[in-house]
Design a protein around this motif. Sequence first.
Motif, short mmCIF file in Angstrom:
data_model
loop_
_atom_site.label_atom_id
_atom_site.label_comp_id
_atom_site.label_asym_id
_atom_site.label_seq_id
_atom_site.Cartn_x
_atom_site.Cartn_y
_atom_site.Cartn_z
N VAL A 46 0.91 -1.35 0.00
CA VAL A 46 -0.02 -0.03 0.10
C VAL A 46 1.03 1.44 0.05
CG1 VAL A 46 -1.66 1.25 1.18
CG2 VAL A 46 -1.76 -1.19 1.26
N ASN A 47 1.78 1.28 0.72
CA ASN A 47 2.78 2.36 0.84
C ASN A 47 4.13 2.00 1.23
OD1 ASN A 47 3.57 5.12 0.94
ND2 ASN A 47 2.92 5.30 3.18
N THR A 55 4.11 -0.52 4.32
CA THR A 55 2.67 -1.07 4.63
C THR A 55 2.03 -2.00 3.58
OG1 THR A 55 2.31 1.10 5.70
CG2 THR A 55 0.45 -0.02 5.31
N TYR A 56 1.62 -3.37 4.31
CA TYR A 56 1.10 -4.11 3.44
C TYR A 56 -0.46 -4.13 3.64
CZ TYR A 56 5.41 -6.28 2.09
OH TYR A 56 6.62 -6.63 1.56
N ARG A 57 -1.40 -4.28 2.81
CA ARG A 57 -2.86 -4.67 2.97
C ARG A 57 -2.74 -6.32 3.25
NH1 ARG A 57 -5.84 -8.07 0.57
NH2 ARG A 57 -4.73 -7.56 -1.54
N MET A 73 -4.18 -3.79 7.93
CA MET A 73 -3.05 -3.20 7.56
C MET A 73 -2.01 -3.51 8.27
SD MET A 73 -4.04 -1.48 4.77
CE MET A 73 -3.77 0.15 4.19
N VAL A 74 -0.76 -4.02 7.72
CA VAL A 74 0.42 -4.26 8.55
C VAL A 74 1.49 -3.42 8.12
CG1 VAL A 74 2.13 -5.86 9.00
CG2 VAL A 74 -0.20 -6.73 8.75
N THR A 75 2.06 -2.45 9.08
CA THR A 75 2.97 -1.41 8.79
C THR A 75 4.40 -2.06 9.72
OG1 THR A 75 1.28 0.19 8.55
CG2 THR A 75 3.52 0.92 8.96
N ALA A 93 -3.18 -3.24 12.23
CA ALA A 93 -4.53 -2.76 12.44
C ALA A 93 -5.57 -3.14 11.51
CB ALA A 93 -4.18 -1.37 12.30
N PRO A 94 -6.61 -3.32 11.95
CA PRO A 94 -7.97 -3.76 11.27
C PRO A 94 -8.35 -2.46 10.39
CG PRO A 94 -8.81 -3.47 13.23
CD PRO A 94 -7.19 -3.43 13.49
N MET A 95 -8.95 -2.75 9.30
CA MET A 95 -9.34 -1.50 8.69
C MET A 95 -10.74 -1.28 8.61
SD MET A 95 -7.89 -2.66 4.70
CE MET A 95 -8.55 -0.96 3.71
#
Length: 112
Positions: A46-47, A55-57, A73-75, A93-95
């Motif tokens: 994602v970023n 950051t991954y979805r 999301m895992v950052t 963190a949950p979306m």
Amino acid sequence: MTDEDALVFECALDAPVEKVWRALSIPEYLERWLKPSAEKIDLAVVNSEENKSLTYRWRESGQGAIVGAEDSMVTFEITPMTDGGTWFRLTHAPMALPVAANGNSSAMLMAA
């Protein structure tokens, strides 16, 4: 979502930032470290800020996955330390947070 909804893990790693970055950003390395062969996890970038954060979805699939579960999301944040190591911070963190069917929200109480 608030910070209270996230799982956070922090630690010092005995490896330079560049090595940790490769482990997080090269799919073959990430898969060996993060994805046990018995689990199916779909990841999409994602970023990305090289040698700083990624950051991954994250979506679990296959046997054992929670049906209807939302993406999360895992950052990964990495910071060089003065001793040549890396400060590592993982935030999962949950979306969107699921609402319990048996919740006691005011909307549930009014419907009764």
